[in-house]
Design a protein around this motif. Structure first.
Motif, short mmCIF file in Angstrom:
data_model
loop_
_atom_site.label_atom_id
_atom_site.label_comp_id
_atom_site.label_asym_id
_atom_site.label_seq_id
_atom_site.Cartn_x
_atom_site.Cartn_y
_atom_site.Cartn_z
N PRO A 151 0.72 -1.17 -0.16
CA PRO A 151 -0.14 -0.24 0.03
C PRO A 151 0.78 1.17 -0.12
N HIS A 152 2.09 1.19 0.82
CA HIS A 152 2.88 2.42 0.73
C HIS A 152 3.32 2.71 -0.81
N THR A 153 3.74 1.76 -1.55
CA THR A 153 4.34 1.52 -2.77
C THR A 153 3.26 2.41 -3.70
N LEU A 154 1.83 2.16 -3.44
CA LEU A 154 0.81 2.58 -4.53
C LEU A 154 0.78 4.13 -3.79
N ALA A 155 0.76 4.69 -2.76
CA ALA A 155 0.58 5.97 -2.38
C ALA A 155 1.96 6.83 -2.94
N LEU A 156 2.91 6.10 -2.88
CA LEU A 156 4.48 6.96 -3.60
C LEU A 156 4.17 7.00 -5.05
N LEU A 157 3.47 5.94 -5.53
CA LEU A 157 3.39 6.03 -7.27
C LEU A 157 2.34 7.08 -7.29
N ALA A 158 1.26 7.27 -6.77
CA ALA A 158 0.24 8.30 -6.73
C ALA A 158 0.70 9.55 -6.71
N ALA A 159 1.62 9.71 -5.75
CA ALA A 159 2.10 11.15 -5.66
C ALA A 159 2.96 11.78 -6.61
N GLY A 160 3.57 10.78 -7.37
CA GLY A 160 4.24 11.20 -8.79
C GLY A 160 5.46 11.90 -8.78
N THR A 161 5.96 12.14 -7.65
CA THR A 161 7.66 12.66 -7.50
C THR A 161 8.59 11.50 -8.09
N GLY A 162 9.65 12.01 -8.23
CA GLY A 162 10.65 11.06 -9.00
C GLY A 162 11.05 10.36 -7.69
N GLN A 163 11.49 10.90 -6.56
CA GLN A 163 12.11 10.39 -5.41
C GLN A 163 10.96 9.34 -4.80
N GLY A 164 9.62 9.73 -4.93
CA GLY A 164 8.68 8.78 -4.52
C GLY A 164 8.82 7.61 -5.46
N ARG A 165 8.86 7.79 -6.57
CA ARG A 165 8.95 6.37 -7.58
C ARG A 165 10.24 5.51 -7.17
N VAL A 166 11.34 6.05 -6.85
CA VAL A 166 12.59 5.33 -6.56
C VAL A 166 12.34 4.52 -5.54
N ARG A 167 11.78 5.16 -4.30
CA ARG A 167 11.56 4.46 -3.13
C ARG A 167 10.30 3.46 -3.37
N ALA A 168 9.33 3.67 -4.23
CA ALA A 168 8.46 2.72 -4.50
C ALA A 168 8.76 1.45 -5.22
N ALA A 169 9.91 1.98 -6.02
CA ALA A 169 10.46 0.70 -6.96
C ALA A 169 11.29 -0.33 -5.71
N ARG A 170 12.07 0.45 -4.76
CA ARG A 170 12.74 -0.42 -3.86
C ARG A 170 11.65 -1.19 -3.09
N LEU A 171 10.66 -0.67 -2.43
CA LEU A 171 9.72 -1.42 -1.85
C LEU A 171 9.23 -2.54 -2.51
N ALA A 172 8.82 -2.42 -3.80
CA ALA A 172 8.31 -3.27 -4.47
C ALA A 172 9.30 -4.52 -4.63
N ARG A 173 10.36 -4.07 -4.94
CA ARG A 173 11.35 -5.16 -5.10
C ARG A 173 11.45 -6.10 -3.88
N THR A 174 11.49 -5.43 -2.63
CA THR A 174 11.77 -6.26 -1.17
C THR A 174 10.41 -6.92 -1.09
N SER A 175 9.39 -6.35 -1.36
CA SER A 175 7.98 -7.32 -1.08
C SER A 175 7.68 -8.44 -2.24
N GLY A 176 8.42 -8.38 -3.18
CA GLY A 176 7.99 -9.29 -4.32
C GLY A 176 7.06 -9.09 -5.47
N ALA A 177 6.67 -7.70 -5.41
CA ALA A 177 5.74 -7.31 -6.16
C ALA A 177 6.12 -6.30 -7.59
N THR A 178 7.48 -6.66 -7.98
CA THR A 178 8.05 -5.67 -8.87
C THR A 178 7.19 -5.70 -10.26
N THR A 179 6.60 -6.92 -10.64
CA THR A 179 5.98 -7.16 -11.98
C THR A 179 4.67 -6.21 -11.97
N TRP A 180 3.76 -6.48 -10.80
CA TRP A 180 2.73 -5.48 -10.64
C TRP A 180 2.86 -4.20 -10.74
#
Length: 975
Positions: free
Chosen positions: A670-699
């Motif tokens: 859910p944190h990843t989705l909120a970061l993606l929605a915010a739309g900032t470049g830094q937020g998307r980098v954090r989102a990609a990191r969270l997605a990778r560690t949680s196993g949701a990279t593809t989605w």
């Protein structure tokens, strides 16, 4: 069967591939079609299960050359089957026709190895018809030495040993009757897309239950109700439609069975499961083993062998027919005697379920009570349909039945009703052990519905708490016992840590002493984690979960397993998933409905299939259930949709930060989705990191890809915004301007109206050909359909449109008018309002339900497509919409009356009667409402109108209505 020069005569009809009919089911087709499919597919099931239909769909979906051969008893010789096989294989490679006639299996194999340079498919149907003949040896040789480029698909009532051996070796796929069984959502889709009939959720469930998903039974039900009013469906479901099934089974199955075997099957139908010893004891015979084996070879019985004996079973539809034959042939007294003997045998062997059912069918109620007294505790652990066999005198008084009823409500997901049922069971159970058990299970249900405040230790409460605050559990040390580990895994999944959740669910499911109910939940959790992770083993995991839920006998878990599988096909299975949600709501399974909605929302997020408001509605539904962590998923998905539409930044930094803070408190995804929605470049980098560690990279990547689409590209590439209006007439607006339809031929205009009426669902091409080109040569009709589709695309599409972005899209075996998030459809809007109203009422939100129902009712101001009259393609949909609105009016009128709003009740009742004046309940509501509102004259006028309607129908006019009539009846009534 000889031709010139001694060669067998070949009937080309045997090698002609049947046209695919019915519903292509991706669930079955995806594993057996395409480059990853096994080289051998064997479909083994009894008559009427849909083997040939399925194989025709396999052949139609294949992109490689296909050969087809339908076998029969006349092809028993080597020469006959090889001659037909050579003609069939000419469809794979024309050079086969120029070869010398095949004399041996080796000739065929050598020729196919030589001429096949690319993949090809050979379908052999009705394989059981050549059992024991020389032709069977030819097929066996073909399978043992299968050419490298040749895939083979078999259809048979019996399994071949080679197919089973290769299945065990992993080089063949075997599908059985259980695989071919139509699931409830497939029944709904079959009737909607192939038969043009919209069944209500309760009708679908009843039909699926009565037919057992048997393909022939569903087709017979369609034939019996096609072109008739909806009430005919209710009548046929009420009597079970047994005559149609009986005629089919008698003509296509039993008439072909030798008389001694047929008599044996009829008399042993009183047994739920068959063994040689049990049948011999029932009948006083000694030849049951041979007869059972013969019936199995003919595909009439399934068989499971263990170390001691072979246990046989009969399809429930076939067994019901055999029992009817027994009563009709031998009389009720003889049938009851056999049932009594069957009950005694089952009771002696400790099979209390079979003993109770047989006692009930024998009308031996004393014996039924004895079975409950002896085995009631064990029966209550499997609260199945045996409860429905009991008469009210036992069902409403027996303590074990009361406990079983409560448990059945639990496994069906109706927890609110189960609460009351457990309380009742607690007052009926007489033993201390029974009362303690009922009280313990009552507390478990209470802890789920009303979670205790503060720290909890019970595993049910811990699992429930995972939907409230998963972080709270994950902060604790990893537990050691299985139930608490399962709750821990649920918390990991709720937080979005998919990799950890999948590992933990897998580890829990493999514990040797795990109860079967917890095993099924663990397998479901693992399947959900792997599916959202897009792991390659996810499909197999979903299949394991579905099997475990079915073996457990828990319909609520079965629906969740089915819904998870459907959610993995969001483009084609949205309507089926919606049907499952409706079914949950009708049963009272509020949690099941919410979880299925969440599955659909998560699966559809990358493509933007739900609007932000729909995500928020689902969040409100989950909040109402007391699952704020799950609601946060929906809130963040709504934020993503707002960002997609360019609305997110307008909410302000405070709102953005608040959503992100709450999402981070739930977990990484859910944190990843909120970061993606915010739309900032830094937020998307954090989102990609969270997605990778949680196993949701593809989605996450798929979601991000949708968000990266700029507003300019959306404006130039997306299909035009459509506004489809079918109520009161037909209009299509594109970007706010009416589309001129005069350039289309009248037939093409009718096709557009048909697609528009059913949008966004596809209409199977066979239905379209039947509706608009009936009686035409099939090839010319297909060409005409393609010309018409091209004309519609030319009218509605932008010049840059592709087949993937066209307004009129090819979907499976049909075509659909695609509706995007910006498009509107007045009929679908009515349906959404009514569905929202029903859902709100199910949640106990009376005011919200009333508002939504009123909005839906107010939309239908006229009939759907009235200018198309009684056209076959419109009447079913029109009647269904009208009926849904009328039913909503009845509910709304009752709500208004209960709220003391008499004028509103009167208004909505009159609105419903304007749509359907032949509704007895509406007239009574109107008369009562007018009377209560102090309008005696208007009430008297309504009574007179009601009397006229009754007279038109030839129904005797009730005295209260007659007394109001002043003077003679109107001329129309007198006539």
């Amino acid at each position: 069967m000889s031709g010139a020069e001694g060669h067998p005569t070949v009937l080309r009809s045997r090698t002609r591939r049947p046209a695919p009919r019915g519903l292509p089911r991706d669930r079955l087709l995806d594993p057996v079609v395409g480059p990853g499919a096994q080289p051998l597919v064997s479909v083994v099931a009894a008559a009427g299960c849909g083997k040939t239909t399925f194989l025709s769909h396999v052949a139609a979906r294949e992109t490689c050359p296909v050969a087809w051969l339908t076998l029969d008893g006349a092809l028993g010789s080597t020469a006959a089957v090889l001659a037909h096989l050579q003609v069939a294989c000419a469809d794979l490679a024309p050079a086969v026709a120029d070869l010398d006639p095949w004399a041996t299996t080796e000739d065929a194999l050598a020729a196919l190895e030589t001429v096949l340079a690319a993949p090809a498919l050979l379908v052999l149907d009705e394989l059981q018809s050549i059992d024991g003949s020389a032709a069977a040896d030819v097929v066996e040789g073909l399978l043992l030495h299968q050419p490298v480029h040749l895939r083979v698909a078999l259809g048979s009532r019996t399994a071949t040993s080679t197919a089973l051996t290769r299945h065990l070796a992993g080089t063949a796929t075997v599908l059985g009757a259980e695989d071919l069984r139509f699931r409830t959502w497939e029944v709904e889709e079959l009737f909607r897309t192939c038969h043009g009939t919209r069944l209500r959720a309760d009708e679908v469930a009843d039909l699926a239950h009565r037919t057992g998903g048997w393909a022939a039974g569903l087709e017979l039900f369609h034939l019996a109700t096609h072109g008739r009013p909806p009430s005919s469906r209710a009548r046929l479901l009420g009597v079970g439609g047994g005559q149609l099934s009986s005629d089919y089974l008698a003509r296509h199955v039993l008439d072909q069975v030798p008389a001694p075997l047929r008599d044996f099957l009829v008399r042993t139908a009183v047994l739920s499961t068959l063994t040689a010893a049990r049948c011999d004891e029932l009948l006083g015979s000694s030849d049951a083993a041979a007869l059972l084996e013969q019936a199995h070879r003919l595909g009439l019985l399934s068989a499971v062998a263990d170390a001691e004996t072979t246990v046989y079973g009969c399809h429930e539809v076939m067994r019901a027919h055999l029992l009817d034959v027994l009563v009709g042939r031998d009389g009720g007294a003889r049938a009851r005697e056999l049932h009594q003997r069957g009950a005694q045998l089952a009771l002696r062997e400790g099979d209390f379920d079979a003993a109770l059912r047989s006692s009930c069918r024998a009308h031996d109620w004393d014996a039924a009570q004895r079975v409950l007294a002896i085995g009631g505790g064990e029966l209550a652990e499997r609260p199945g349909s045996w409860i429905d066999e009991l008469p009210p005198s036992i069902r409403d008084t027996d303590p074990w039945v009361a406990l079983a009823l409560a448990r059945r409500l639990v496994v069906d997901g109706a927890l609110d009703q189960a609460l009351e049922a457990y309380r009742l069971a607690g007052t009926r159970v007489e033993t201390l052990t029974g009362r303690t058990l009922a009280a313990h299970e009552l507390r478990m249900v209470q802890s789920w519905l009303n979670p205790p405040l503060g720290a909890v230790s019970d595993w049910v409460a811990l699992t429930r708490d995972a939907f409230v605050s998963p972080r709270r559990q994950l902060a604790e040390a990893r537990p050691a016992d299985a139930p608490r580990r399962l709750a821990h895994a649920v918390a990991q999944l709720t937080s979005g840590d998919l990799a950890a959740a999948a590992r933990e669910f897998s580890a829990v499911s493999e514990l040797p002493t795990l109860p079967t109910a917890l095993e099924a939940v663990a397998l479901l959790g693992e399947a959900a984690s792997l599916s959202l992770s897009f792991r390659p083993e996810a499909a197999e995991s979903r299949e394991r979960a579905a099997v475990a839920a079915k073996m457990l006998g828990a319909p609520a878990l079965e629906r969740i397993a089915d819904g998870l599988d459907l959610a993995c096909r969001p483009e084609t299975a949205r309507e089926a998933l919606r049907h499952l949600r409706d079914r949950c709501a009708a049963i009272g399974d509020r949690w099941g409905a919410a979880l299925l909605g969440l599955f659909g929302a998560v699966a559809g997020l990358p493509a933007g299939m739900l609007t932000a408001d729909e995500h928020r509605d689902l969040a409100a539904e989950l909040t109402g259930l007391g699952a704020p962590a799950l609601a946060t998923w929906c809130t963040t998905m709504a934020a993503v949709e707002d960002a997609r539409a360019g609305r997110w930044n307008s909410a302000g930094p405070a709102a953005t930060a608040d959503v992100e803070r709450v999402a981070a408190g739930v977990g990484p995804l859910p944190h990843t989705l909120a970061l993606l929605a915010a739309g900032t470049g830094q937020g998307r980098v954090r989102a990609a990191r969270l997605a990778r560690t949680s196993g949701a990279t593809t989605w996450t990547s798929l979601v991000l890809r949708g968000l990266r689409q700029t507003p300019v590209s959306v404006a130039t590439e997306a299909p035009p915004a459509l506004d489809v209006r079918c109520i009161g007439g037909f209009t299509v607006l594109r970007d706010g301007a009416p589309v001129a339809l005069d350039a289309l031929r009248p037939q093409h205009q009718s096709l557009l109206r048909a697609l528009a009426l059913h949008a966004p669902l596809p209409v199977h091409r066979e239905r379209l050909l039947e509706w608009f080109w009936e009686g035409r040569d099939p090839e010319r009709a297909q060409h005409s359909l393609q010309v018409a589709i091209s004309a519609l695309r030319g009218l509605l599409d932008r010049p840059t449109a592709t087949p993937a972005t066209s307004v009129v899209r090819r979907t499976g075996g049909g075509y659909a008018l695609h509706l995007g998030a910006a498009d509107r459809h007045d009929v679908r809007r009515v349906e959404r309002h009514l569905a929202a109203g029903r859902s709100a009422l199910e949640r106990g939100d009376v005011e919200g339900g009333r508002r939504s129902l009123a909005a839906g009712v107010g939309e239908l101001t006229a009939d759907v497509l009235p200018d198309d009259g009684p056209a076959e393609w419109v009447t079913g949909e029109r009647d269904e919409v009208r009926g849904s609105v009328v039913r909503a009016c009845q509910t709304l009128a009752d709500l208004c009356t209960a709220a003391g709003d008499g004028p509103a009740a009167i208004h909505v009742t009159r609105h419903a009667l304007a749509l359907d004046r032949y509704q007895d309940g509406l007239w009574r509501r109107l008369i009562d409402a007018l009377t209560s509102d102090g309008q005696p004259a208007a009430a008297a006028a309504a009574r007179r109108e009601y009397a006229q309607v009754l007279a038109e129908l030839g129904v005797p006019v009730p005295l209260p209505v007659t007394r109001v009539l002043a003077g003679p009846l109107p001329a129309r009534v007198r006539a």
